[in-house]
Motif scaffolding. Structure first.
Motif, mmCIF file in Angstrom:
data_model
loop_
_atom_site.group_PDB
_atom_site.id
_atom_site.type_symbol
_atom_site.label_atom_id
_atom_site.label_comp_id
_atom_site.label_asym_id
_atom_site.label_seq_id
_atom_site.Cartn_x
_atom_site.Cartn_y
_atom_site.Cartn_z
ATOM 1 N N ILE A 80 0.853 -1.184 0.000
ATOM 2 C CA ILE A 80 0.000 0.000 0.000
ATOM 3 C C ILE A 80 0.895 1.243 0.000
ATOM 4 O O ILE A 80 1.737 1.397 0.876
ATOM 5 N N PRO A 81 0.718 2.135 -0.986
ATOM 6 C CA PRO A 81 1.558 3.332 -1.042
ATOM 7 C C PRO A 81 1.236 4.313 0.079
ATOM 8 O O PRO A 81 0.133 4.310 0.634
ATOM 9 N N ASP A 82 2.188 5.155 0.394
ATOM 10 C CA ASP A 82 2.017 6.173 1.415
ATOM 11 C C ASP A 82 1.124 7.285 0.867
ATOM 12 O O ASP A 82 1.312 7.736 -0.259
ATOM 13 N N ALA A 83 0.154 7.715 1.655
ATOM 14 C CA ALA A 83 -0.759 8.783 1.239
ATOM 15 C C ALA A 83 -1.342 9.459 2.475
ATOM 16 O O ALA A 83 -1.279 8.925 3.579
ATOM 17 N N ALA A 84 -1.929 10.623 2.268
ATOM 18 C CA ALA A 84 -2.571 11.343 3.364
ATOM 19 C C ALA A 84 -3.969 10.808 3.645
ATOM 20 O O ALA A 84 -4.477 10.943 4.747
ATOM 21 N N ALA A 85 -4.596 10.194 2.635
ATOM 22 C CA ALA A 85 -5.954 9.688 2.800
ATOM 23 C C ALA A 85 -6.132 8.411 1.986
ATOM 24 O O ALA A 85 -5.500 8.237 0.939
ATOM 25 N N TYR A 86 -6.994 7.555 2.505
ATOM 26 C CA TYR A 86 -7.297 6.289 1.841
ATOM 27 C C TYR A 86 -8.812 6.133 1.776
ATOM 28 O O TYR A 86 -9.509 6.405 2.744
ATOM 29 N N LEU A 87 -9.290 5.688 0.627
ATOM 30 C CA LEU A 87 -10.697 5.360 0.451
ATOM 31 C C LEU A 87 -10.760 3.915 -0.017
ATOM 32 O O LEU A 87 -10.151 3.553 -1.019
ATOM 33 N N VAL A 88 -11.484 3.101 0.729
ATOM 34 C CA VAL A 88 -11.619 1.680 0.395
ATOM 35 C C VAL A 88 -13.067 1.444 -0.010
ATOM 36 O O VAL A 88 -13.986 1.784 0.730
ATOM 37 N N LEU A 89 -13.250 0.859 -1.182
ATOM 38 C CA LEU A 89 -14.595 0.600 -1.695
ATOM 39 C C LEU A 89 -14.930 -0.871 -1.491
ATOM 40 O O LEU A 89 -14.359 -1.739 -2.136
ATOM 41 N N GLY A 90 -15.840 -1.124 -0.566
ATOM 42 C CA GLY A 90 -16.264 -2.484 -0.268
ATOM 43 C C GLY A 90 -15.789 -2.944 1.102
ATOM 44 O O GLY A 90 -14.623 -2.775 1.451
ATOM 45 N N ALA A 91 -16.686 -3.518 1.885
ATOM 46 C CA ALA A 91 -16.361 -3.929 3.254
ATOM 47 C C ALA A 91 -15.371 -5.089 3.296
ATOM 48 O O ALA A 91 -14.510 -5.146 4.170
ATOM 49 N N ALA A 92 -15.471 -6.023 2.373
ATOM 50 C CA ALA A 92 -14.566 -7.175 2.380
ATOM 51 C C ALA A 92 -13.129 -6.733 2.153
ATOM 52 O O ALA A 92 -12.204 -7.207 2.824
ATOM 53 N N LEU A 93 -12.914 -5.823 1.230
ATOM 54 C CA LEU A 93 -11.580 -5.319 0.954
ATOM 55 C C LEU A 93 -11.071 -4.461 2.117
ATOM 56 O O LEU A 93 -9.873 -4.426 2.379
ATOM 57 N N ALA A 94 -11.974 -3.798 2.825
ATOM 58 C CA ALA A 94 -11.574 -2.932 3.937
ATOM 59 C C ALA A 94 -10.887 -3.718 5.044
ATOM 60 O O ALA A 94 -9.910 -3.246 5.631
ATOM 61 N N ARG A 95 -11.367 -4.905 5.348
ATOM 62 C CA ARG A 95 -10.735 -5.717 6.389
ATOM 63 C C ARG A 95 -9.308 -6.085 6.000
ATOM 64 O O ARG A 95 -8.385 -5.971 6.794
ATOM 65 N N GLU A 96 -9.125 -6.518 4.768
ATOM 66 C CA GLU A 96 -7.795 -6.894 4.283
ATOM 67 C C GLU A 96 -6.880 -5.667 4.212
ATOM 68 O O GLU A 96 -5.709 -5.725 4.570
ATOM 69 N N PHE A 97 -7.420 -4.550 3.763
ATOM 70 C CA PHE A 97 -6.659 -3.309 3.646
ATOM 71 C C PHE A 97 -6.173 -2.855 5.024
ATOM 72 O O PHE A 97 -5.008 -2.509 5.201
ATOM 73 N N GLY A 98 -7.067 -2.858 6.007
ATOM 74 C CA GLY A 98 -6.705 -2.447 7.361
ATOM 75 C C GLY A 98 -5.661 -3.348 7.992
ATOM 76 O O GLY A 98 -4.797 -2.892 8.739
ATOM 77 N N ALA A 99 -5.720 -4.630 7.689
ATOM 78 C CA ALA A 99 -4.747 -5.566 8.242
ATOM 79 C C ALA A 99 -3.355 -5.349 7.661
ATOM 80 O O ALA A 99 -2.357 -5.619 8.327
ATOM 81 N N ASN A 100 -3.264 -4.843 6.440
ATOM 82 C CA ASN A 100 -1.973 -4.650 5.780
ATOM 83 C C ASN A 100 -1.442 -3.225 5.849
ATOM 84 O O ASN A 100 -0.328 -2.963 5.400
ATOM 85 N N LEU A 101 -2.234 -2.289 6.383
ATOM 86 C CA LEU A 101 -1.790 -0.901 6.487
ATOM 87 C C LEU A 101 -1.032 -0.723 7.803
ATOM 88 O O LEU A 101 -1.570 -1.016 8.868
#
Length: 147
Positions: A80-101
């Motif tokens: 996941i690239p460095d950024a000031a803000a993140y928008l995740v589309l979809g609840a299933a992807l959000a769990r995986e995204f949060g675990a890897n951020l």
């Protein structure tokens, strides 16, 4: 200032992790004008939809961010690239995204989760829910001058 640095050094030597409040560093994070300001994560199938194409076109205008500062990720959350803000589309992807951020980025960035675009453009209430998810990102963009 030197006393604060010395205090943190002593705490670090004792094995104590020092946490800084988000508000204290929010305005100073990601000042590079060429860096990605917003990272939008969506699954590969979601990005193929016409609703996602519509969102891709209108999102920078809605948030007041130049389109070249918005980066779209196709569901790959390992790097996941460095950024000031993140928008995740979809609840299933959000769990995986949060675990890897990393926790450091979670503290300093604005993170918003919204429904997939196919669900977000179905009616007035769905569009309102999307806008409610985008408000914190738009607020941060105004505060730090993301343009």
């Amino acid at each position: 200032m030197l006393a604060e640095a010395h205090r943190r050094e002593l705490l670090s030597a004792m094995g104590v992790d020092v946490f800084v409040l988000r508000a204290a560093s929010a305005a100073t994070v990601h000042a590079d004008a060429n860096a990605d300001w917003l990272v939008v994560a969506a699954s590969a199938e979601t990005q193929k939809s016409t609703q996602c194409a519509q969102l891709r076109k209108t999102l920078p205008t809605m948030l007041g961010i130049p389109s070249e500062r918005v980066r779209w990720m196709a569901g790959e959350t390992n790097d996941i690239p460095d950024a000031a803000a993140y928008l995740v589309l979809g609840a299933a992807l959000a769990r995986e995204f949060g675990a890897n951020l990393p926790a450091v980025r979670q503290q300093s960035a604005v993170i918003a989760v919204a429904d997939e675009p196919a669900a977000s453009f179905t009616g007035a209430m769905a569009k309102r829910a999307l806008w409610q998810s985008l408000k914190p990102i738009a607020r941060r963009a105004r505060e730090v001058g993301a343009w």
